[in-house]
Motif scaffolding. Structure first.
Motif, PDB file in Angstrom:
ATOM      1  N   GLY A 193       0.788  -1.228   0.000  1.00 19.23           N
ATOM      2  CA  GLY A 193       0.000   0.000   0.000  1.00 19.23           C
ATOM      3  C   GLY A 193       0.814   1.268   0.000  1.00 19.23           C
ATOM      4  N   CYS A 194       2.135   1.130  -0.318  1.00 19.53           N
ATOM      5  CA  CYS A 194       2.977   2.329  -0.273  1.00 19.53           C
ATOM      6  C   CYS A 194       2.583   3.336  -1.353  1.00 19.53           C
ATOM      7  N   LEU A 195       2.109   2.830  -2.533  1.00 19.41           N
ATOM      8  CA  LEU A 195       1.774   3.744  -3.622  1.00 19.41           C
ATOM      9  C   LEU A 195       0.448   4.458  -3.384  1.00 19.41           C
ATOM     10  N   THR A 196      -0.291   4.055  -2.337  1.00 19.97           N
ATOM     11  CA  THR A 196      -1.529   4.753  -2.006  1.00 19.97           C
ATOM     12  C   THR A 196      -1.242   6.203  -1.631  1.00 19.97           C
ATOM     13  N   CYS A 197      -0.079   6.403  -1.011  1.00 25.48           N
ATOM     14  CA  CYS A 197       0.298   7.764  -0.617  1.00 25.48           C
ATOM     15  C   CYS A 197       1.375   8.365  -1.509  1.00 25.48           C
ATOM     16  N   HIS A 198       2.152   7.491  -2.184  1.00 23.45           N
ATOM     17  CA  HIS A 198       3.294   8.005  -2.942  1.00 23.45           C
ATOM     18  C   HIS A 198       3.211   7.656  -4.426  1.00 23.45           C
TER      19      HIS A 198
END
Length: 537
Positions: A193-198
């Motif tokens: 889920g890192c790309l949810t914010c980045h």
């Protein structure tokens, strides 16, 4: 403390050795003191080395433990990150928050609820909370952090660059004098889920290119290096453990060293005393050997000189013996010649003796004949005398006869003249005969004397012949003996030359022996000085 005790004991023993020395000698240490001090120093060095090795080992083990602990912590943070990501609560919270706060103005509690569902934030929280409990520092740094406190320093930028340049590099370890640092990269993961914010700004929950917390989305891709987790552990605990262990080792090693020193003293006391006695005996033996070698060297030199002189004398004697042998050979030849001459003289003397005997016999016969002639002359003289008387008588008778007797007187005168002349001649002959008889008698005497002298000469010649024979035999024997003497002198000359050579070699060997014995004496003196600890005056 134990090391200090050992050193003090060695210094006290050294001072006691120095106290035994007079002021006129340079102070030196006994061998036993050197042994004791060497053992003290060796024990001290062993203790020091043991402390250093143990300290280093403890330091290495401690650093390794800190590194393993840091790795375990980082692994735990990765596990937490993965566990939170598996729960999948981030997307639901995001949807609920968007529905609950459509204007995007989130409260602090709402933001904290969202952050608790972010895997990386959960890892960071666990790392921070564990740091207080487990005595380490947790650091997160990045080149593009959203929190300014997490901005990487210059050295941390180098760490980031290493991880960025090597995607397969999963860990770095750095050690300083005070700390141990273990770094692990934090890479974006779409599954967590890192790309949810980045990720892509078009996926913004607010449709404005910002993430749920209001930060602008960076449009980063899956696997991008976002930051680095660092576990920083202090070495103070390790140093304290190493110091405590070193103290314990020093105490135990010091006690054991004291025990070893006591045992060494008890064990080496008798051998060292024997060594001192042996060194003293070696010194005395070395002095005797040195003195004897000097005497041998002097005697060998004298022997070499005497042998050389003897060889020269024997060589001269050999030459003289050769001359004497030549003279003896000449004398022998002369003796043989004299023997032959004496034999010839003996033969001639014998022949002369026989001739003298014959001469004496002839002289005797002549003497006998002279006597007979003398008798005949005496008869003739008597006849002449009678004839003269008869003539005188006839003259007297003629004178008496006168004329008849003149013729007879003339005859009587003539007869008387003849008678006188016969008488005169008879007297002359008688005188000559007497003189001849005297001379013959003298000749007989001389012949007898000559015969006796010749007999003596014959005897002397026989003796001379015998002596010449003896001299000739003796000369031959002397010649043979001189030949034997010459051979013996030649052999003696050869032996003397060999003895002279051996004497020279012996003198050289004796000189070398003297030098070696002097070296031995010096070495024994050095050994004795080393053992006794005697310095130079």
């Amino acid at each position: 403390m134990a090391i200090l005790i050992l050193i003090k004991l060695g210094i006290r023993n050294l001072n006691s050795d120095r106290g035994d020395r007079s002021g006129g000698e340079e102070v030196a240490m006994k061998f036993s003191s050197k042994v004791f001090l060497s053992i003290v120093v060796a024990c001290g060095l062993a203790v020091a080395v043991a402390i250093l090795i143990s300290k280093r080992s403890i330091h290495q083990v401690g650093v390794q433990d800190l590194t393993e602990k840091s790795r375990a912590i980082l692994s735990r943070l990765e596990v937490v990150r993965g566990y939170v990501a598996q729960q999948g609560g981030l997307n639901g919270v995001v949807r609920e928050t968007v529905l609950k706060f459509p204007d995007g103005n989130l409260t602090k509690e709402a933001k904290l609820t969202i952050l608790k569902q972010v895997p990386i934030f959960a890892s960071m929280q666990v790392g921070q909370e564990g740091a207080e409990k487990e005595n380490y520092k947790f650091r997160v740094f990045s080149d593009e952090p959203r929190n300014p406190d997490n901005k990487a320093s210059q050295s941390e930028m180098e760490i980031l660059k290493k991880f960025a340049d090597s995607p397969d590099l999963h860990e770095l370890t750095d050690e300083t004098d005070q700390e141990v640092r273990v770094y692990r990269p934090v890479r974006l993961s779409e599954s967590q889920g890192c790309l949810t914010c980045h990720g892509d700004p078009q996926t913004s929950p607010w449709n404005n290119g910002k993430d749920i917390l209001g930060h602008r989305m960076e449009n980063w891709k899956d696997g991008k290096l976002h930051g680095v987790f660092a576990i920083i552990s202090s070495k103070n605990v390790v140093e304290a453990a190493a110091g405590s262990t070193s103290i314990n080792i020093a105490m135990w090693a010091g006690g054991v060293s004291l025990l070893i020193l006591l045992l060494v003293f008890l064990v080496l006391k008798a051998p060292l005393a024997n060594l001192n006695r042996i060194a003293q005996q070696l010194r005395e033996a070395g002095e005797h050997v040195s003195s004897a070698s000097r005497e041998i060297s002097s005697s060998s030199q004298n022997l070499s000189t005497s042998a050389t002189q003897a060889a020269a004398s024997i060589e001269t004697t050999s030459a003289s013996a050769e001359e004497v042998a030549g003279m003896i050979r000449i004398n022998s030849d002369n003796a043989n010649e004299a023997k032959k001459l004496s034999e010839s003289a003996q033969v001639r003397a014998s022949e002369g003796k026989h001739e003298v005997a014959a001469l004496m016999q002839s002289m005797d016969q002549i003497a006998t004949g002279s006597k007979k002639i003398e008798e005949i002359i005496s008869v003739i003289d008597d006849i002449a005398f009678q004839t003269n008387l008869l003539a005188l008588n006839a003259a007297v008778e003629a004178a008496r006869a006168g004329e008849q007797g003149k013729g007879f007187s003339v005859v009587a005168e003539a007869v008387r003249g003849l008678a006188l002349r016969s008488a005169a001649s008879a007297k002359e002959i008688n005188a000559l005969i007497k003189e001849s008889v005297m001379k013959i008698s003298e000749g007989c005497n001389v012949a007898e004397a000559s015969g006796r002298a010749l007999e003596q000469i014959v005897e002397v010649v026989e003796k001379v012949h015998q002596l010449n024979s003896d001299v000739s035999a003796a000369s031959q024997e002397q010649s043979q003996g001189m030949n034997s003497i010459n051979k013996a002198i030649a052999e003696l000359d050869s032996l003397t030359q060999a003895n002279a050579a051996v004497a020279e070699e012996t003198a050289s060997s004796a000189e070398e022996l003297s030098n070696q014995s002097q070296k031995l004496h010096n070495l024994v003196g050095s050994l004795n000085s080393f053992i006794e600890g005697k310095g130079a005056s």
